[in-house]
Design a protein around this motif. Sequence first.
Motif, PDB file in Angstrom:
ATOM      1  N   SER A 132      59.360  44.065  95.801  1.00  0.00           N
ATOM      2  CA  SER A 132      58.220  43.490  96.497  1.00  0.00           C
ATOM      3  C   SER A 132      58.641  42.336  97.414  1.00  0.00           C
ATOM      4  CB  SER A 132      57.205  43.014  95.470  1.00  0.00           C
ATOM      5  OG  SER A 132      56.030  42.607  96.075  1.00  0.00           O
ATOM      6  N   LYS A 160      53.779  50.083  84.030  1.00  0.00           N
ATOM      7  CA  LYS A 160      52.905  48.910  84.080  1.00  0.00           C
ATOM      8  C   LYS A 160      52.250  48.667  82.720  1.00  0.00           C
ATOM      9  CE  LYS A 160      51.748  48.671  88.956  1.00  0.00           C
ATOM     10  NZ  LYS A 160      50.690  48.856  89.955  1.00  0.00           N
ATOM     11  N   GLU A 171      46.347  41.848  88.782  1.00  0.00           N
ATOM     12  CA  GLU A 171      46.549  42.728  89.941  1.00  0.00           C
ATOM     13  C   GLU A 171      45.360  42.682  90.895  1.00  0.00           C
ATOM     14  OE1 GLU A 171      49.758  46.115  88.875  1.00  0.00           O
ATOM     15  OE2 GLU A 171      47.701  46.722  89.146  1.00  0.00           O
ATOM     16  N   ASP A 196      52.404  42.730  94.065  1.00  0.00           N
ATOM     17  CA  ASP A 196      53.433  42.955  93.054  1.00  0.00           C
ATOM     18  C   ASP A 196      54.292  41.721  92.860  1.00  0.00           C
ATOM     19  OD1 ASP A 196      52.402  45.395  92.835  1.00  0.00           O
ATOM     20  OD2 ASP A 196      54.134  46.508  93.583  1.00  0.00           O
ATOM     21  N   TYR A 202      54.015  40.157  89.128  1.00  0.00           N
ATOM     22  CA  TYR A 202      55.158  40.303  88.224  1.00  0.00           C
ATOM     23  C   TYR A 202      55.899  38.992  88.017  1.00  0.00           C
ATOM     24  CZ  TYR A 202      53.908  45.067  88.273  1.00  0.00           C
ATOM     25  OH  TYR A 202      53.170  46.207  88.121  1.00  0.00           O
TER      26      TYR A 202
END
Lengths: 388, 323, 310
Positions: free
Chosen positions: B139, C243, C270, C283, C287
């Motif tokens: 990402s 996920k 999210e 993301d 994360y």
Amino acid sequence: MVPKKLFCLSLALSSAFLFGCGQGGTPSVKIGLNAELTGEMPAVGASAKNAAELFVSQINEAGGIEVGEQKLPMELVVGDNGAKADQAAAVAQRLISQENVLVMAGPDASACAIPASEIAESLKCPMISPWSTNPKTTVDSTTGKPKNYVFRACFTDIFEARVLAKFVLNTLNAKTAAALYDVASEAPNAQATLFKEVFEKNGGRMVAFETYTTGDRDFSAQLTKIKAANPEVIFLPTYYNDVPLVIEQAHRLGITAQFVGSDAWSSPEILKLGGAHLEGSYFCNHYSTEIATPVAREFMKAYKDRFGQDPDDVAALTYDAFGLITQAVTRAGKLDREAVRNALASIQKYEGVTGTMQFQPGSGDPIKSAVMLQIKDGKFDWVANAEP
Amino acid sequence: MREFFHRLAQNRWILPALIVAGFVFAIVAQNFPILNNYTKFVLITAGINIILCASLNLVNGYMGEFSVGHAGFMSLGAYASAIFTTKWIPDSAAFFPVSVLFGGAVAAGIGFLLALLSFKTRGDYLAIITLAFLMIVKSAWENIPYVGGPRGVLGIDPMTTLPWTFFWTVVALWAIRNLVYSKFGRAITAIREDEIAANAMGVRVREAKILAFVVSSFFGGVAGALFAHQISFINPGSFDIVKSTEILVMVYLGGVASLAGSILGAVIFTFLSQALQPLGYWRMVILPLMLVLLMLFRPRGILGMRELSWLIPRRETQKNNAP
Amino acid sequence: MIPAVVADFAGTLPDWGVYLAQQSVNALQLGSIYALIALGYSMVYGVLVMINFAHGDLFMLGAFACMLLVAALPWHLPFVVVLLMVMLIIGLLGVLIERIAYRPLRGGPRVSAVITALGCGLIIENLTLVKFPYSQHMPTDLFVSTSFRFAGVTISTLQLLIIGVSAILMVALDFLIQKTRYGMAMRAISFDAGTVPLMGIPANRIISLTFFVGAALGGAAGMLYGLAYPVIAPSMGILVGWKAFIAAVIGGIGSIRGAVLGGFLLGAVEVMVVAYLPSTYRDLISYSLLLIILIFKPYGLLGSPPNVKV
């Protein structure tokens, strides 16, 4: 001792693999096809393979391809790039160096076509991508000059973005638009960015510019954001299998904006997946079955007879790519990559399924027109032509 | 015959001779048309896979952790070296080895940070940290316009030749071998067997773990750098969870805690995935099926916990042969 | 064009309130599916201390099983019957995989079982790809969704169904684990797998049951996911599976309530990152956040360090 034996055995096997590949046989015109048979867009690969097989069987039934004094059979070698960049490069290497193809057709997805084109260019093997619209496919990224050996059978993203932005502004009379696209996918990303550029330059306003990542299926957060921005048009340059998901979720959220898409929509699979939710949406495409020329009608009939379905634009463009190759080989008069490349570059007005085309001087991009289609009653309906 | 092989295996000149022969072959094959480009391409891929597989084996095999983020380190190395050769010092083949080192160093640096941060976690929690790391790296590239965003880096000079690949493969195997059979290597293996006991016995668990992680990520980065200069195009999507899974398959196919196993696993995987390409989706049915069957009958992989005697340092073999 | 909203209730909230509430509903829908899948990972882990990497693919098969069932059966079955049948099929498949691929490896190196699971997942995924290379659409008449507006927030009956069914399944699972003898045995095994068989508890049967329940929940999640996002593809289990695995670990793997918490947390993070920040960063931010949680709480939010015997 067991590990050592296993080890030697496997080394022996791999060397057999390396050196055991022989050559020979009767002379033929070997054409490679680098296609997305597996991976994220199998419908694209299947269409390309079908069209290529159709073309090859037609030309062989007619006695083969004319090279110099004689007629030679055409041989098709298909490689699967799995819709992945590194695999596409490996397949290009294999087709060009191992299979010794004269010309390589494909890949179709831009993310695959770009690395494959670098290899074709460095090995001086003519390559023609039927469907890759990304400008970088035919342009050398370090020098900014057109590549010598790389051609395409379709228009570019730059042209398509211009057609779409003008259509939204002038025909749909919309001044505000939003975009939602797969940020990790080559073609959609380029199309969204270029659309934004042209749309804003001509007086439109992008009220939302949202992204997701390949493999995502939940777009509710992005769509809620788009809904709050209240655009008249939602531009959706995503591949055919994501489009129905987006539109269905948008309708559930109560979004009523007009959807407009790119040529990434064009697989008939989209109609099966999207159903009633797609009705009324517009998209830009390479050709329309409704305004078909006699050449196109003949192709459509042959394709339908053989595979039981209408050809999509990938099939049509692949067929045209093979037509261009055939004409170039005949004009070159010999099985030589350099001569075929020169013949391809100087083709004048090739009349193909997707319209007449010739390459821009000094470039692998053809000059050709686009069409706008609307999805109506579960079919692609012709709306307008867009000339270059 | 058996005696011959045994003597051959014990000969201390065999390994240097093989390396020199391999290197000479690589140079000849690169410069003279005895192999076609595709064969060279496959050989280079095999070399890169060996580096990936052996370096992951250090963490997953010798140390017994479960990292699923190796593609992330590969990605770091690929990007770092590609930026080096395309943007900072373009058109200079002389700097290629520097760029590979740079790619490895960047990967090692991030690997060091990750090891520090995740020191407290282990086992399945480490797996998740490496997984999150992988997704963050992907990402991050997508959001940095300087490296081309999702589009990736184009026009990388294809400088990864056979000799270079061979050189780096030998360096990676040599470094990992020496690490594994050093004091730290014993510490790493002790961690696998029982971390708490190792700690109690005075093994410097923390240093050993971090060192293993750093070396592993360094060579992951080197492999990435070679990959970038082989394909000449990289994008964030090239280094995803599927790539990590492929490396895992190679490691466990060849065998845990074995360099010979890593070579074997990587070679088998590379050639089979090329040779089975015409089978389409069946390819990825057959390869995992082989793996599952192998696990059921040889749970540690083909050469798990075994080593070719050539690959073991001389002092070790003597020690083991002593009564 | 499909009619978007059929009814409108109870006035409207201010714009920011509508937006937040709408995004919260989105988060709840996504979170309940993550939670259902995470439960499967956590249950198996709790009992066998093993990551069942094939779980994401069982989830995917849930959606395909539903599609095939509706297509194959001549009667128009109600939603609940199809759901139970899917759960039964996927549950039995989970048991079968455990018997063939995991049980022979019990007692062997732990990582071999994990790799076998990874392999099984790949086999399932690619076999499905051989059969269905193209994306498929879920049956449309199984549950016809309508949307209505409540205080300005658009909610579909499908969303209510997904959230409701997930909630019921989670409560039922909690009951099974906390109040029944099987649940007690499961907890006993996860506490000390070595002693339990000595106490006369049929450990193998309990493990099979655990796999059945875990896989059935995954199958149910797959079917609900398929209805929510009706274009289904064999590869859809990979990303969602990983996920959900992350969610399970964040919650504290092995902890049932932790899995639910982790699932909802992941869904919320999210959705909210997209809601208030540029969506490209989704993301990256979500994360990184999860990584930070794990660094400070190495055993997840509700997990406890494994009891290690020296």
